[in-house]
Design a protein around this motif. Sequence first.
Motif, PDB file in Angstrom:
ATOM      1  N   UNK A  12     101.072  43.989  55.145  1.00 28.03           N
ATOM      2  CA  UNK A  12     100.095  43.948  53.722  1.00 28.03           C
ATOM      3  C   UNK A  12      99.624  42.631  53.646  1.00 28.03           C
ATOM      4  N   UNK A  13     100.374  41.713  53.485  1.00 27.08           N
ATOM      5  CA  UNK A  13     100.097  40.479  53.193  1.00 27.08           C
ATOM      6  C   UNK A  13      98.966  39.647  54.008  1.00 27.08           C
ATOM      7  N   UNK A  14      99.062  40.138  55.339  1.00 26.23           N
ATOM      8  CA  UNK A  14      98.303  39.784  56.360  1.00 26.23           C
ATOM      9  C   UNK A  14      96.933  40.474  56.299  1.00 26.23           C
ATOM     10  N   UNK A  15      96.706  41.402  55.461  1.00 26.30           N
ATOM     11  CA  UNK A  15      95.186  42.118  55.339  1.00 26.30           C
ATOM     12  C   UNK A  15      94.846  41.521  54.235  1.00 26.30           C
ATOM     13  N   UNK A  16      95.592  41.017  53.005  1.00 25.49           N
ATOM     14  CA  UNK A  16      95.088  40.087  51.924  1.00 25.49           C
ATOM     15  C   UNK A  16      94.677  38.807  52.351  1.00 25.49           C
ATOM     16  N   UNK A  17      95.436  37.997  53.285  1.00 24.15           N
ATOM     17  CA  UNK A  17      95.104  36.594  53.535  1.00 24.15           C
ATOM     18  C   UNK A  17      93.889  36.279  53.916  1.00 24.15           C
ATOM     19  N   UNK A  18      93.408  37.175  54.801  1.00 22.31           N
ATOM     20  CA  UNK A  18      91.861  36.715  55.300  1.00 22.31           C
ATOM     21  C   UNK A  18      90.702  36.703  54.154  1.00 22.31           C
ATOM     22  N   UNK A  19      91.231  37.652  53.233  1.00 17.20           N
ATOM     23  CA  UNK A  19      90.038  37.942  52.171  1.00 17.20           C
ATOM     24  C   UNK A  19      90.186  36.556  51.185  1.00 17.20           C
ATOM     25  N   UNK A  20      91.610  36.237  50.943  1.00 18.96           N
ATOM     26  CA  UNK A  20      91.507  34.822  50.225  1.00 18.96           C
ATOM     27  C   UNK A  20      91.131  33.678  51.031  1.00 18.96           C
ATOM     28  N   UNK A  21      91.675  33.607  52.381  1.00 20.17           N
ATOM     29  CA  UNK A  21      91.161  32.314  53.152  1.00 20.17           C
ATOM     30  C   UNK A  21      89.735  32.086  53.145  1.00 20.17           C
ATOM     31  N   UNK A  22      88.860  33.173  53.126  1.00 22.08           N
ATOM     32  CA  UNK A  22      87.387  33.347  53.281  1.00 22.08           C
ATOM     33  C   UNK A  22      86.764  32.657  52.074  1.00 22.08           C
ATOM     34  N   UNK A  23      87.811  32.698  50.982  1.00 20.01           N
ATOM     35  CA  UNK A  23      87.266  31.828  49.696  1.00 20.01           C
ATOM     36  C   UNK A  23      87.929  30.746  49.517  1.00 20.01           C
ATOM     37  N   UNK A  24      88.450  30.066  50.496  1.00 19.42           N
ATOM     38  CA  UNK A  24      89.141  28.669  50.527  1.00 19.42           C
ATOM     39  C   UNK A  24      90.356  28.621  50.101  1.00 19.42           C
ATOM     40  N   UNK A  25      91.240  29.477  50.072  1.00 20.86           N
ATOM     41  CA  UNK A  25      92.534  29.546  49.652  1.00 20.86           C
ATOM     42  C   UNK A  25      93.441  29.221  50.771  1.00 20.86           C
ATOM     43  N   UNK A  26      94.603  28.134  50.606  1.00 18.04           N
ATOM     44  CA  UNK A  26      95.604  27.933  51.463  1.00 18.04           C
ATOM     45  C   UNK A  26      96.603  29.214  51.577  1.00 18.04           C
ATOM     46  N   UNK A  27      97.053  29.348  52.593  1.00 16.01           N
ATOM     47  CA  UNK A  27      97.718  30.600  52.777  1.00 16.01           C
ATOM     48  C   UNK A  27      99.102  30.200  53.553  1.00 16.01           C
ATOM     49  N   UNK A  28     100.260  30.644  53.113  1.00 24.49           N
ATOM     50  CA  UNK A  28     101.506  30.163  53.514  1.00 24.49           C
ATOM     51  C   UNK A  28     102.509  31.377  53.300  1.00 24.49           C
TER      52      UNK A  28
END
Length: 293
Positions: A12-28
Amino acid sequence: MSRLFAFGLGFSARALAPLLASQGWEIAGTAREEPKIGQLRREGFEATRFAGDKSNSELPKLLQGTTHLLHSVPPGDDGDPVLASYRDEIAKLKTLEWIGYLSTVGVYGDQQGNWVSEETVPKPNSARTEARVVAEQDWLDFGEKIGVPVQVFRLAGIYGPGRSVFDKLKAGTARRINKDGQVFSRVHVDDIARVLEASIAKPRAGAIYNVADDEPAAPGDVVAHAAQMIGVAPPPEIAFEDADLTPLARSFYQGSRKIGNALIKSELGVELRYPTFREGLRSLMPKETPPSR
């Protein structure tokens, strides 16, 4: 800079991660096993190990700067492992704006096939779901104490790429187990990500959301529909009483309920991309047809 830290950077988190990363978020985030940690790093995420204890000295360093915390690690015998291990470190984060806890609709237990909403009182029918109810409340109380909005997401059965009935048909493990009147609610992982993204944009302290599609269905009907889509014979029906199930698998059949999802639509404005299993399966249609078994 917005930064998501996911305890359990899984499906589930990896489905959200690209949505946020495309907006410039850092993901950890974390995983239990080294191969998964390596894969996450190759995908461009900061990742470290969390196995339910405080043994990893690197983890608090990755927590620094976290603005949004997502948690999907199930509770253990001693309660919620994240709170047990990193309560103080999380409480001290000055940047934290939002916490999301991924729970399960299993907390509702057996509702005799009736529809349930977030107002329905949980009725857990196993030690596993009882622990979930306790963990939900522990996180809600923790958020209130530190002044950070905590949102609880009760997820229906999750499916998506690499985790669908098509994969089971291909592997020859799909079964049509029939229990009279039994239906399950489910949700595509991409719709989970859309709900989480909407909540991040509109946090509400203490919120609880059911995350499910519009149409509960018998699992055998989903298997039969998927088999028809790819032109293979569905597996024969097996009566629930005759099915060889693990204790965990059998426990999923102990409760029958239909999960209402009105709140994610009215409050968060979510429009499901896959409102029923039919649209979801269509998006996952394999290019190669598995052999009939």
